[in-house]
Design an enzyme around this catalytic site. Structure first.
Site, PDB file in Angstrom:
ATOM      1  N   GLY A   1      29.537  68.101  33.978  1.00 30.65           N
ATOM      2  CA  GLY A   1      30.858  68.126  33.340  1.00 30.65           C
ATOM      3  C   GLY A   1      31.976  67.503  34.158  1.00 30.65           C
ATOM      4  O   GLY A   1      33.147  67.837  33.956  1.00 30.65           O
TER       5      GLY A   1
ATOM      6  N   ASN B   1      33.138  64.448  34.029  1.00 29.80           N
ATOM      7  CA  ASN B   1      34.024  63.652  33.167  1.00 29.80           C
ATOM      8  C   ASN B   1      34.931  64.559  32.341  1.00 29.80           C
ATOM      9  O   ASN B   1      36.109  64.252  32.144  1.00 29.80           O
ATOM     10  CB  ASN B   1      33.209  62.732  32.259  1.00 29.80           C
ATOM     11  CG  ASN B   1      32.830  61.447  32.960  1.00 29.80           C
ATOM     12  OD1 ASN B   1      33.688  60.613  33.225  1.00 29.80           O
ATOM     13  ND2 ASN B   1      31.558  61.295  33.306  1.00 29.80           N
TER      14      ASN B   1
ATOM     15  N   ARG C   1      21.872  64.455  24.396  1.00 31.51           N
ATOM     16  CA  ARG C   1      21.107  64.699  23.190  1.00 31.51           C
ATOM     17  C   ARG C   1      21.567  63.722  22.118  1.00 31.51           C
ATOM     18  O   ARG C   1      22.776  63.520  21.935  1.00 31.51           O
ATOM     19  CB  ARG C   1      21.377  66.130  22.746  1.00 31.51           C
ATOM     20  CG  ARG C   1      20.267  66.704  21.964  1.00 31.51           C
ATOM     21  CD  ARG C   1      20.442  68.172  21.731  1.00 31.51           C
ATOM     22  NE  ARG C   1      19.814  68.513  20.463  1.00 31.51           N
ATOM     23  CZ  ARG C   1      18.516  68.491  20.267  1.00 31.51           C
ATOM     24  NH1 ARG C   1      17.700  68.186  21.247  1.00 31.51           N
ATOM     25  NH2 ARG C   1      18.010  68.795  19.091  1.00 31.51           N
TER      26      ARG C   1
ATOM     27  N   ASN D   1      32.203  57.887  23.576  1.00 33.26           N
ATOM     28  CA  ASN D   1      31.235  58.192  24.625  1.00 33.26           C
ATOM     29  C   ASN D   1      31.573  57.359  25.857  1.00 33.26           C
ATOM     30  O   ASN D   1      32.145  56.284  25.747  1.00 33.26           O
ATOM     31  CB  ASN D   1      29.816  57.841  24.146  1.00 33.26           C
ATOM     32  CG  ASN D   1      28.760  58.180  25.183  1.00 33.26           C
ATOM     33  OD1 ASN D   1      28.831  59.223  25.853  1.00 33.26           O
ATOM     34  ND2 ASN D   1      27.775  57.315  25.338  1.00 33.26           N
TER      35      ASN D   1
ATOM     36  N   HIS E   1      29.631  55.535  29.053  1.00 35.00           N
ATOM     37  CA  HIS E   1      28.285  55.131  29.446  1.00 35.00           C
ATOM     38  C   HIS E   1      28.355  54.416  30.795  1.00 35.00           C
ATOM     39  O   HIS E   1      29.236  53.574  31.003  1.00 35.00           O
ATOM     40  CB  HIS E   1      27.694  54.206  28.381  1.00 35.00           C
ATOM     41  CG  HIS E   1      26.297  53.775  28.700  1.00 35.00           C
ATOM     42  ND1 HIS E   1      25.221  54.625  28.566  1.00 35.00           N
ATOM     43  CD2 HIS E   1      25.823  52.610  29.191  1.00 35.00           C
ATOM     44  CE1 HIS E   1      24.124  53.981  28.952  1.00 35.00           C
ATOM     45  NE2 HIS E   1      24.458  52.762  29.332  1.00 35.00           N
TER      46      HIS E   1
ATOM     47  N   SER F   1      31.660  52.024  30.627  1.00 37.14           N
ATOM     48  CA  SER F   1      32.282  51.624  29.367  1.00 37.14           C
ATOM     49  C   SER F   1      32.566  52.843  28.508  1.00 37.14           C
ATOM     50  O   SER F   1      31.758  53.775  28.460  1.00 37.14           O
ATOM     51  CB  SER F   1      31.330  50.731  28.548  1.00 37.14           C
ATOM     52  OG  SER F   1      30.773  49.710  29.343  1.00 37.14           O
TER      53      SER F   1
ATOM     54  N   ASP G   1      24.196  54.048  22.286  1.00 36.34           N
ATOM     55  CA  ASP G   1      25.078  53.293  23.188  1.00 36.34           C
ATOM     56  C   ASP G   1      25.574  51.984  22.569  1.00 36.34           C
ATOM     57  O   ASP G   1      25.800  50.993  23.262  1.00 36.34           O
ATOM     58  CB  ASP G   1      24.382  53.009  24.541  1.00 36.34           C
ATOM     59  CG  ASP G   1      24.016  54.291  25.262  1.00 36.34           C
ATOM     60  OD1 ASP G   1      24.734  55.275  25.098  1.00 36.34           O
ATOM     61  OD2 ASP G   1      22.996  54.302  25.967  1.00 36.34           O
TER      62      ASP G   1
ATOM     63  N   GLU H   1      34.417  56.110  36.219  1.00 38.97           N
ATOM     64  CA  GLU H   1      34.367  56.810  34.928  1.00 38.97           C
ATOM     65  C   GLU H   1      35.527  57.803  34.828  1.00 38.97           C
ATOM     66  O   GLU H   1      36.182  57.926  33.792  1.00 38.97           O
ATOM     67  CB  GLU H   1      33.043  57.574  34.781  1.00 38.97           C
ATOM     68  CG  GLU H   1      31.830  56.675  34.659  1.00 38.97           C
ATOM     69  CD  GLU H   1      30.538  57.479  34.489  1.00 38.97           C
ATOM     70  OE1 GLU H   1      30.543  58.542  33.872  1.00 38.97           O
ATOM     71  OE2 GLU H   1      29.496  57.020  35.005  1.00 38.97           O
TER      72      GLU H   1
HETATM   73  C1  GRF Z   1      27.958  60.176  33.471  1.00 41.03           C
HETATM   74  O1  GRF Z   1      27.447  59.221  34.348  1.00 41.03           O
HETATM   75  C2  GRF Z   1      28.147  59.551  32.113  1.00 41.03           C
HETATM   76  O2  GRF Z   1      28.479  58.205  32.142  1.00 41.03           O
HETATM   77  C3  GRF Z   1      26.780  59.720  31.499  1.00 41.03           C
HETATM   78  O3  GRF Z   1      26.315  60.967  31.979  1.00 41.03           O
HETATM   79  C4  GRF Z   1      26.965  61.286  33.200  1.00 41.03           C
HETATM   80  C5  GRF Z   1      27.618  62.613  33.005  1.00 41.03           C
HETATM   81  O4  GRF Z   1      28.201  63.139  34.171  1.00 41.03           O
HETATM   82  N1  GRF Z   1      26.887  59.617  30.057  1.00 41.03           N
HETATM   83  P1  GRF Z   1      29.152  64.412  34.070  1.00 41.03           P
HETATM   84  O5  GRF Z   1      28.374  65.529  33.374  1.00 41.03           O
HETATM   85  O6  GRF Z   1      30.377  64.030  33.315  1.00 41.03           O
HETATM   86  O7  GRF Z   1      29.451  64.783  35.494  1.00 41.03           O
END
Ligand code: GRF
Length: 203
Positions: free
Chosen positions: A15, A17, A93, A109, A111, A138, A147, A176
């Site tokens: 989590g 992000n 998922r 999303n 990625h 991205s 994606d 990110e």
């Molecule tokens: C990130 O690298 C994101 O780009 C990918 O999964 C990872 C998630 O990391 N989709 P977090 O759970 O946000 O730390």
């Protein structure tokens, strides 16, 4: 539409992000508010973090449920919270087409590659194997294809000679955390202005 766009973040793990979205929201008068963090993994660490930010959480294991059934429960929960936009953040998922269709244009999303290159999993290892000079991350609109969908924002990371998938993952993750809050905020401002940027394939 409410003053701020009501966003739910979907996670399956760490989590970080989600945390970046919540922290940015504290510092900046964003066009979004985080009204729910939902997970298919009840023990996801990000759920604990979300509660510390005072964000409501919902978790339900997908185990023993078929995809459509799980997605129906998720959809009900999102609607209970009047969610207007979904931000996937490490949600590991696939969403069923039946779930995505009514939300089309309203799911984002992040990625860890420069889309449209390197869709799917294990991006950093594949990028290194291919001898790329640059990678990155991205933010894109989610469609039924994995994606895929219009890319809203990208951030580049230069690859160093001694990079491993792990060191690269670390540097891309830092990007990110900068990119996602800004891209989400910009997208929400667009939504609030009444502009519908994307209404689905073939629209
Ligand atoms: C990130 O690298 C994101 O780009 C990918 O999964 C990872 C998630 O990391 N989709 P977090 O759970 O946000 O730390």
């Amino acid at each position: 539409m409410a003053e701020k766009v009501r966003v739910a973040v979907l996670i399956s793990g760490r989590g970080s992000n989600m945390q970046a979205l919540a922290e940015y929201r504290r510092e900046v008068d964003t066009a979004y508010e985080l009204v729910l963090v939902a997970s298919n993994v009840p023990e996801a660490r990000g759920l604990v973090l979300a509660r510390r930010f005072g964000i409501k959480t919902w978790a339900h294991s997908h185990k023993g449920l078929d995809r459509a059934e799980f997605d129906r429960l998720l959809d009900e929960e999102l609607r209970r919270h009047d969610v207007e936009l979904i931000a996937l953040a490490g949600y590991m998922r696939l969403l069923s087409p039946g779930f995505i269709r009514p939300w089309i244009g309203r799911i984002l999303n992040i990625h860890p590659s420069l889309l449209p290159e390197y869709k799917g999993l294990d991006t950093h290892r594949r990028v290194l194997l291919a001898g790329e000079e640059y990678t990155g991350c991205s933010v894109h609109i989610v469609t039924e294809e994995l994606d895929d969908g219009p890319v809203l924002a990208r951030s580049e990371v230069k690859i160093r000679g001694r990079d491993t998938p792990e060191t690269l993952a670390e540097r891309v993750l830092e990007e990110e955390h900068k990119l996602y809050p800004r891209a989400l905020d910009a997208f929400c401002r667009t939504l609030k202005s009444g502009y519908e940027p994307f209404t689905g394939p073939g629209a």
